[in-house]
Design a protein around this motif. Structure first.
Motif, mmCIF file in Angstrom:
data_model
loop_
_atom_site.group_PDB
_atom_site.id
_atom_site.type_symbol
_atom_site.label_atom_id
_atom_site.label_comp_id
_atom_site.label_asym_id
_atom_site.label_seq_id
_atom_site.Cartn_x
_atom_site.Cartn_y
_atom_site.Cartn_z
ATOM 1 N N TYR A 6 0.832 -1.211 0.000
ATOM 2 C CA TYR A 6 0.000 0.000 0.000
ATOM 3 C C TYR A 6 0.862 1.255 0.000
ATOM 4 N N MET A 7 1.930 1.250 0.785
ATOM 5 C CA MET A 7 2.824 2.412 0.860
ATOM 6 C C MET A 7 3.516 2.637 -0.486
ATOM 7 N N ALA A 8 3.972 1.577 -1.130
ATOM 8 C CA ALA A 8 4.641 1.692 -2.437
ATOM 9 C C ALA A 8 3.669 2.219 -3.481
ATOM 10 N N THR A 9 2.424 1.720 -3.426
ATOM 11 C CA THR A 9 1.414 2.183 -4.367
ATOM 12 C C THR A 9 1.094 3.657 -4.144
ATOM 13 N N ALA A 10 0.930 4.057 -2.896
ATOM 14 C CA ALA A 10 0.639 5.456 -2.576
ATOM 15 C C ALA A 10 1.791 6.357 -3.001
ATOM 16 N N LEU A 11 3.024 5.945 -2.744
ATOM 17 C CA LEU A 11 4.183 6.747 -3.149
ATOM 18 C C LEU A 11 4.276 6.852 -4.674
ATOM 19 N N SER A 12 3.996 5.784 -5.379
ATOM 20 C CA SER A 12 4.053 5.847 -6.842
ATOM 21 C C SER A 12 2.932 6.740 -7.389
ATOM 22 N N VAL A 13 1.741 6.699 -6.770
ATOM 23 C CA VAL A 13 0.651 7.583 -7.191
ATOM 24 C C VAL A 13 1.041 9.036 -6.946
ATOM 25 N N LEU A 14 1.635 9.344 -5.788
ATOM 26 C CA LEU A 14 2.083 10.706 -5.493
ATOM 27 C C LEU A 14 3.179 11.139 -6.470
ATOM 28 N N GLY A 15 4.098 10.254 -6.767
ATOM 29 C CA GLY A 15 5.165 10.577 -7.721
ATOM 30 C C GLY A 15 4.617 10.857 -9.108
ATOM 31 N N LEU A 16 3.677 10.026 -9.566
ATOM 32 C CA LEU A 16 3.064 10.243 -10.876
ATOM 33 C C LEU A 16 2.244 11.529 -10.910
ATOM 34 N N ALA A 17 1.561 11.845 -9.813
ATOM 35 C CA ALA A 17 0.788 13.088 -9.743
ATOM 36 C C ALA A 17 1.722 14.293 -9.822
ATOM 37 N N PHE A 18 2.844 14.239 -9.127
ATOM 38 C CA PHE A 18 3.829 15.324 -9.176
ATOM 39 C C PHE A 18 4.385 15.475 -10.590
ATOM 40 N N TRP A 19 4.692 14.344 -11.240
ATOM 41 C CA TRP A 19 5.210 14.386 -12.614
ATOM 42 C C TRP A 19 4.168 14.983 -13.563
ATOM 43 N N ALA A 20 2.906 14.566 -13.436
ATOM 44 C CA ALA A 20 1.846 15.082 -14.300
ATOM 45 C C ALA A 20 1.643 16.579 -14.078
ATOM 46 N N TYR A 21 1.751 17.033 -12.838
ATOM 47 C CA TYR A 21 1.626 18.448 -12.511
ATOM 48 C C TYR A 21 2.715 19.249 -13.215
ATOM 49 N N GLN A 22 3.953 18.787 -13.142
ATOM 50 C CA GLN A 22 5.063 19.487 -13.784
ATOM 51 C C GLN A 22 4.923 19.472 -15.309
ATOM 52 N N GLU A 23 4.505 18.359 -15.861
ATOM 53 C CA GLU A 23 4.326 18.263 -17.312
ATOM 54 C C GLU A 23 3.226 19.205 -17.788
ATOM 55 N N ASN A 24 2.173 19.346 -16.976
ATOM 56 C CA ASN A 24 1.085 20.248 -17.333
ATOM 57 C C ASN A 24 1.610 21.683 -17.438
ATOM 58 N N TYR A 25 2.367 22.136 -16.468
ATOM 59 C CA TYR A 25 2.887 23.501 -16.504
ATOM 60 C C TYR A 25 3.946 23.678 -17.587
ATOM 61 N N ALA A 26 4.735 22.645 -17.854
ATOM 62 C CA ALA A 26 5.709 22.731 -18.948
ATOM 63 C C ALA A 26 4.985 22.840 -20.295
ATOM 64 N N THR A 27 3.888 22.108 -20.455
ATOM 65 C CA THR A 27 3.108 22.162 -21.687
ATOM 66 C C THR A 27 2.461 23.532 -21.853
#
Length: 115
Positions: A6-27
């Motif tokens: 559960y912790m690994a899944t939550a951390l990967s979801v948070l990491g992907l959300a952070f990446w998507a946030y940065q990609e959105n602003y870069a776009t």
């Protein structure tokens, strides 16, 4: 073991959300830069159109003729006349220094026909 999953899944979801946030602003920044460049290109094309129109206006034959007449004393420009030009056969070409031996005659007289 389940908590670790559960912790690994939550951390990967948070990491992907952070990446998507940065990609959105870069776009969004790339789109803003693209719009800015398109505006600059449009302005440059408009300036080029104006410059071409001005060039055509300034190079009118009547205007150039009048300028040549006004500045004749200073520049010594004369109007162009047909008798000022020579013929091609009057041009003195330098002698050819190349001599060909055993030259081949090429002709397109029978091109495309069977011999």
């Amino acid at each position: 073991m389940r908590t670790l999953l559960y912790m690994a899944t939550a951390l990967s979801v948070l990491g992907l959300a952070f990446w998507a946030y940065q990609e959105n602003y870069a776009t969004q920044q790339a789109l803003k830069d693209t719009r800015s460049l398109q505006r600059q290109i449009g302005a440059a094309q408009a300036r080029l159109t104006v410059l071409r129109a001005e060039w055509a206006y300034l190079n009118r034959p009547n205007r150039l003729r009048e300028l040549a007449e006004l500045n004749f004393d200073r520049l010594g420009l004369l109007p162009l006349r047909p008798d000022q030009f020579g013929r091609v056969d009057e041009i003195a070409y330098p002698p050819s220094e190349l001599e060909f031996e055993n030259g081949v005659v090429v002709s397109t007289l029978n091109a495309g026909r069977e011999p």
